[in-house]
Design a protein around this motif. Sequence first.
Motif, PDB file in Angstrom:
ATOM      1  N   PHE A   1       0.819  -1.210   0.000  1.00  0.00           N
ATOM      2  CA  PHE A   1       0.000   0.000   0.000  1.00  0.00           C
ATOM      3  C   PHE A   1       0.858   1.268   0.000  1.00  0.00           C
ATOM      4  N   VAL A   2       2.128   1.150   0.408  1.00  0.00           N
ATOM      5  CA  VAL A   2       3.040   2.303   0.352  1.00  0.00           C
ATOM      6  C   VAL A   2       3.204   2.753  -1.100  1.00  0.00           C
ATOM      7  N   VAL A   3       3.190   1.802  -2.026  1.00  0.00           N
ATOM      8  CA  VAL A   3       3.268   2.119  -3.452  1.00  0.00           C
ATOM      9  C   VAL A   3       1.897   2.514  -3.991  1.00  0.00           C
ATOM     10  N   SER A   4       0.868   1.732  -3.657  1.00  0.00           N
ATOM     11  CA  SER A   4      -0.470   1.964  -4.217  1.00  0.00           C
ATOM     12  C   SER A   4      -1.048   3.317  -3.806  1.00  0.00           C
ATOM     13  N   SER A   5      -0.860   3.721  -2.545  1.00  0.00           N
ATOM     14  CA  SER A   5      -1.420   4.997  -2.096  1.00  0.00           C
ATOM     15  C   SER A   5      -0.781   6.164  -2.844  1.00  0.00           C
ATOM     16  N   TYR A   6       0.519   6.064  -3.088  1.00  0.00           N
ATOM     17  CA  TYR A   6       1.217   7.095  -3.864  1.00  0.00           C
ATOM     18  C   TYR A   6       0.669   7.148  -5.288  1.00  0.00           C
ATOM     19  N   LEU A   7       0.501   5.992  -5.925  1.00  0.00           N
ATOM     20  CA  LEU A   7       0.042   5.960  -7.309  1.00  0.00           C
ATOM     21  C   LEU A   7      -1.377   6.492  -7.448  1.00  0.00           C
ATOM     22  N   LEU A   8      -2.240   6.249  -6.447  1.00  0.00           N
ATOM     23  CA  LEU A   8      -3.606   6.765  -6.517  1.00  0.00           C
ATOM     24  C   LEU A   8      -3.619   8.289  -6.439  1.00  0.00           C
ATOM     25  N   GLY A   9      -2.831   8.865  -5.521  1.00  0.00           N
ATOM     26  CA  GLY A   9      -2.724  10.318  -5.460  1.00  0.00           C
ATOM     27  C   GLY A   9      -2.140  10.878  -6.743  1.00  0.00           C
ATOM     28  N   PHE A  10      -1.140  10.211  -7.267  1.00  0.00           N
ATOM     29  CA  PHE A  10      -0.481  10.615  -8.502  1.00  0.00           C
ATOM     30  C   PHE A  10      -1.467  10.611  -9.670  1.00  0.00           C
ATOM     31  N   GLY A  11      -2.302   9.591  -9.727  1.00  0.00           N
ATOM     32  CA  GLY A  11      -3.254   9.491 -10.835  1.00  0.00           C
ATOM     33  C   GLY A  11      -4.410  10.466 -10.725  1.00  0.00           C
ATOM     34  N   LEU A  12      -5.009  10.561  -9.541  1.00  0.00           N
ATOM     35  CA  LEU A  12      -6.178  11.427  -9.374  1.00  0.00           C
ATOM     36  C   LEU A  12      -5.842  12.895  -9.612  1.00  0.00           C
ATOM     37  N   ALA A  13      -4.696  13.339  -9.130  1.00  0.00           N
ATOM     38  CA  ALA A  13      -4.332  14.761  -9.240  1.00  0.00           C
ATOM     39  C   ALA A  13      -4.066  15.178 -10.676  1.00  0.00           C
ATOM     40  N   GLN A  14      -3.782  14.237 -11.546  1.00  0.00           N
ATOM     41  CA  GLN A  14      -3.507  14.594 -12.934  1.00  0.00           C
ATOM     42  C   GLN A  14      -4.717  15.219 -13.608  1.00  0.00           C
ATOM     43  N   LEU A  15      -5.916  14.934 -13.099  1.00  0.00           N
ATOM     44  CA  LEU A  15      -7.120  15.530 -13.668  1.00  0.00           C
ATOM     45  C   LEU A  15      -7.109  17.051 -13.560  1.00  0.00           C
ATOM     46  N   PHE A  16      -6.417  17.585 -12.560  1.00  0.00           N
ATOM     47  CA  PHE A  16      -6.467  19.021 -12.290  1.00  0.00           C
ATOM     48  C   PHE A  16      -5.292  19.786 -12.882  1.00  0.00           C
ATOM     49  N   TYR A  17      -4.121  19.174 -12.918  1.00  0.00           N
ATOM     50  CA  TYR A  17      -2.948  19.903 -13.391  1.00  0.00           C
ATOM     51  C   TYR A  17      -3.045  20.273 -14.869  1.00  0.00           C
ATOM     52  N   GLY A  18      -3.649  19.413 -15.677  1.00  0.00           N
ATOM     53  CA  GLY A  18      -3.750  19.706 -17.102  1.00  0.00           C
ATOM     54  C   GLY A  18      -4.555  20.969 -17.382  1.00  0.00           C
ATOM     55  N   PRO A  19      -5.817  21.040 -16.908  1.00  0.00           N
ATOM     56  CA  PRO A  19      -6.589  22.268 -17.116  1.00  0.00           C
ATOM     57  C   PRO A  19      -5.930  23.501 -16.504  1.00  0.00           C
ATOM     58  N   LEU A  20      -5.298  23.339 -15.337  1.00  0.00           N
ATOM     59  CA  LEU A  20      -4.604  24.477 -14.725  1.00  0.00           C
ATOM     60  C   LEU A  20      -3.460  24.962 -15.606  1.00  0.00           C
ATOM     61  N   SER A  21      -2.707  24.017 -16.179  1.00  0.00           N
ATOM     62  CA  SER A  21      -1.567  24.412 -17.004  1.00  0.00           C
ATOM     63  C   SER A  21      -2.014  24.968 -18.353  1.00  0.00           C
ATOM     64  N   ASP A  22      -3.206  24.592 -18.829  1.00  0.00           N
ATOM     65  CA  ASP A  22      -3.736  25.180 -20.058  1.00  0.00           C
ATOM     66  C   ASP A  22      -4.243  26.604 -19.829  1.00  0.00           C
ATOM     67  N   ARG A  23      -4.517  26.938 -18.582  1.00  0.00           N
ATOM     68  CA  ARG A  23      -4.991  28.284 -18.271  1.00  0.00           C
ATOM     69  C   ARG A  23      -3.873  29.193 -17.765  1.00  0.00           C
ATOM     70  N   PHE A  24      -3.051  28.708 -16.857  1.00  0.00           N
ATOM     71  CA  PHE A  24      -2.069  29.557 -16.183  1.00  0.00           C
ATOM     72  C   PHE A  24      -0.633  29.340 -16.668  1.00  0.00           C
ATOM     73  N   GLY A  25      -0.466  28.487 -17.671  1.00  0.00           N
ATOM     74  CA  GLY A  25       0.879  28.201 -18.148  1.00  0.00           C
ATOM     75  C   GLY A  25       1.469  26.979 -17.476  1.00  0.00           C
ATOM     76  N   ARG A  26       2.646  26.578 -17.923  1.00  0.00           N
ATOM     77  CA  ARG A  26       3.255  25.331 -17.446  1.00  0.00           C
ATOM     78  C   ARG A  26       4.082  25.528 -16.169  1.00  0.00           C
ATOM     79  N   ARG A  27       4.766  26.657 -16.059  1.00  0.00           N
ATOM     80  CA  ARG A  27       5.742  26.826 -14.984  1.00  0.00           C
ATOM     81  C   ARG A  27       5.122  26.850 -13.591  1.00  0.00           C
ATOM     82  N   THR A  28       4.134  27.704 -13.375  1.00  0.00           N
ATOM     83  CA  THR A  28       3.600  27.903 -12.018  1.00  0.00           C
ATOM     84  C   THR A  28       2.988  26.625 -11.434  1.00  0.00           C
TER      85      THR A  28
END
Length: 401
Positions: free
Chosen positions: A45-72
């Motif tokens: 679960f030390v691996v699985s819990s990390y991967l779940l957070g890693f996967g779920l958060a990707q839904l938000f970073y893409g739209p944010l980076s399309d609006r505010f740019g890549r760097r921030t």
Amino acid sequence: MGKGEFIALAAFLMAINSLAIDIMLPALQQIGASLGVESENHRQFVVSSYLLGFGLAQLFYGPLSDRFGRRTPLLIGLGIYICSALGIALVPSFAGLLALRFVQGIGSAATRVITISIVRDIYGGRQMAEVMSLIMMVFMIVPVIAPGSGQIIMFFGSWHLIFVFIAVMAALISGWAYVRLPETLNPANIRPFTARSVLGAFKLVLTNRIALCYTIATTFIFGSLFGFINSAQQIYVGIYDLGAYFPVAFAGVAIFMSMSSFLNSRLVGKLGMRRLSHGALLGFITINTIWLFVLLIGPHPMPFPFFIGFFGLAMFQFGWIGSNFNSLAMEPLGHVAGTASSVLGFMSTVGGALIGAGIGQAFNGTALPMVAGYFTVSIIGLVFVLIAEKGRLFQPHNPAV
């Protein structure tokens, strides 16, 4: 920056994710003992819990980076990653560790989504596949050296020092990105960050047959890799009693994948993504079929030279599949690269993590569940590639792809 520096920085940004997984694999037994984890499978679960957070958060970073740019958004994600790694070094309970690993995955998601978006901002078609292969070649340095590094760190102290090391390395890479990485988002491609625009971009991704089917195929293929990572320590140490040589065996397979990525970067411009990846997928299926058959009829456990030989050959094919499938999925979606990378990354990571967790939790003291998992996911991957290509493999759609 020059192309060489860009490839190196992109590779190390993506490698932050691999570092968070691979370097602590030799420490799973010590983590479990230190925090009172009785079941060996629960350590996964030390691996699985990390991967779940890693996967779920990707839904938000893409739209944010399309609006505010890549760097921030990238730098914010790196900050979350660093702070959570330092928190894990101080955590008093297994539940707390799992929670912080989930948060660390949330931070790391920025490096995956935004790095691929940056590559797509600059390159397309076979050129993108070539650059992604070079990035993956450098990226694969981490699985080669990370387990051994974790083992060495534990010679000087407890497993807590591993997470301090992770934080320090991430801070150095963050500084490099802050100083040298320019903004790559074309102002013409800025999208408003509204529910309507985000859902519209998601619809573009999910209704594109090629992007969707290659993403689903990637999800299942990645599930096999996550299944191995979950049970690697149990197989190498529990079954084959490698002990301190566990990182050496892990590195050996990673070298096969790195070689594969390098060859892909040299060949993809001439042969195309489809010819290379389709051939590799059929090779992956063939190797897994023979591997499973030999395991079923042969002695248990399979002699280690045979096991590592089959595994190395399978992962060599994996190296040709991964970068090309990602590039094929992204190719039709350059105008929404951030959101596309976000949706595709979410699906492949969360789905792959769940599939990998299922394979890992099926561990029964033998390598059979892992090998059977590899065979099953490769067949399912082929089905979705056939759907994407309308039943015709090896057919380039245009000279650039």
